[in-house]
Design an enzyme around this catalytic site. Structure first.
Site, short mmCIF file in Angstrom:
data_model
loop_
_atom_site.label_atom_id
_atom_site.label_comp_id
_atom_site.label_asym_id
_atom_site.label_seq_id
_atom_site.Cartn_x
_atom_site.Cartn_y
_atom_site.Cartn_z
N LYS A 46 -5.55 -0.06 -3.27
CA LYS A 46 -5.65 -0.92 -4.81
C LYS A 46 -7.14 -0.59 -4.70
CE LYS A 46 -1.27 -3.11 -3.55
NZ LYS A 46 -0.72 -4.62 -2.83
N GLN A 90 -1.45 -10.21 -0.53
CA GLN A 90 -0.81 -8.92 -0.34
C GLN A 90 0.55 -9.89 0.69
OE1 GLN A 90 -0.92 -6.14 -0.75
NE2 GLN A 90 1.27 -5.37 0.29
N ASP A 113 0.00 -10.26 -9.70
CA ASP A 113 0.67 -9.67 -9.15
C ASP A 113 1.80 -9.84 -10.70
OD1 ASP A 113 1.39 -7.78 -7.19
OD2 ASP A 113 1.61 -9.34 -5.72
#
Ligand code: NAP
Length: 280
Positions: A46, A90, A113
């Site tokens: 990422k 994450q 997200d």
């Protein structure tokens, strides 16, 4: 349907957009708890792709023994930092940590997200907001490869709030207009649910669950599931047999995974716009 190619096109487009705006500061921050190797690779990728897109990135890595307060402090710090536009924690967090409480600290604009209650609520209401990256990546693949969705029947297998559920909502949205079935572990006959579908998406995590018997000739098959086997990463779709009859299919790896990253970067630029750091 090649996700690597579309990811590269997306990264190049974002880079061109950022350059055209005079290279403003756009920053993605990640938080990773513990030393899970695949998660470390995801996070590193990422950052690498953010840099290629002309963005900055920041990382907070916490030891596996981090407490709930440590994780919440990290997110609070990033939430308050005006130089950070997107925050990604994450998931999953190590056992014993409460991801919901962590997500609750995230400002909706920085929730790249798309997992907070605010983002999910906006998605349900059809309002502007961050859309979860993997479902958004699936839609980008369908668009890019000219797969008709309007009036088509789609089966999404898996109903998590990360992938299956938001994808089902998006596919059924006005303008996309698929007729959607959402299948899960209690679905009685998965074969029957899938056999007439024009579009099948596997978002389960069981290696080769979807075989040629599930697929109508010419159907579009998209693989989100990831299973780590001795022979490497395997998707939910039995690629060899299904590709022989599918009209279009994503490989695993190289399909939905790269598009998840591409959409994370799209969301990060959008976050910078929402926060007024970048012009519309
Ligand atoms: P999850 O939360 O474990 O959800 C899995 C879903 O699959 C659940 O809804 C479950 O049903 C359903 N399921 C389990 N067994 C089934 C069966 N035999 N038949 C039909 N449905 C079944 O997982 P997730 O977070 O959604 O992730 C799904 C997969 O996608 C994982 O392999 C994950 O690693 C992968 N993933 C890939 C990407 C990418 O970029 N490609 C991104 C995120 C996740 P119940 O609800 O009834 O339990």
């Amino acid at each position: 349907m090649d996700g690597n190619i579309l990811r590269d096109e997306t990264v190049a487009r974002l880079r061109a957009e950022i350059e055209a705006l005079g290279n403003p500061h756009v920053c993605l921050a990640t938080v990773l708890v513990g030393d899970d190797k695949p998660s470390q690779i995801y996070v590193r990728n990422k950052h690498k792709k953010a840099e290629e897109a002309g963005m900055r990135s920041k990382h907070i890595g916490l030891a596996g023994a981090a407490t709930q307060a440590d994780v919440e402090d990290a997110v609070r710090t990033l939430a308050a930092d005006p130089d950070v536009h997107g925050i990604l924690v994450q998931l999953p967090l190590p056992d014993g940590l409460d991801a919901e409480a962590v997500l609750d600290l995230m400002p909706a604009a920085k929730d790249v997200d798309g997992l907070t209650e605010a983002s999910m609520g906006r998605l349900m209401r059809g309002r502007d907001g961050h859309v979860p990256c993997t479902p958004k990546g699936v839609l980008r693949l369908l668009e890019r490869y000219g797969i008709e969705t309007s009036g088509k029947s789609a089966v999404v297998i898996g109903r998590s709030s990360l992938v299956g559920l938001p994808l089902a909502v998006l596919l059924a949205r006005k303008g996309i207009d698929a007729t959607v079935t959402l299948a899960h572990s209690r679905t009685k006959d998965l074969g029957e649910a899938c056999r007439d579908a024009d579009i099948i998406v596997g978002a389960v995590g069981i290696a080769r669950l979807i075989t040629a018997e599930h697929v109508k000739p010419g159907a579009t098959v998209i693989d989100v599931g990831v299973s780590r086997t001795e022979s490497g990463i395997v998707g939910d779709v039995d690629f060899e047999t299904v590709q022989a009859i599918a009209g279009a299919i994503t490989p695993m790896p190289g399909g939905t995974g790269p598009m998840t990253i591409a959409c994370l970067l799209e969301n990060t630029l959008e976050a910078a716009r929402m926060l007024g750091a970048v012009a519309r």
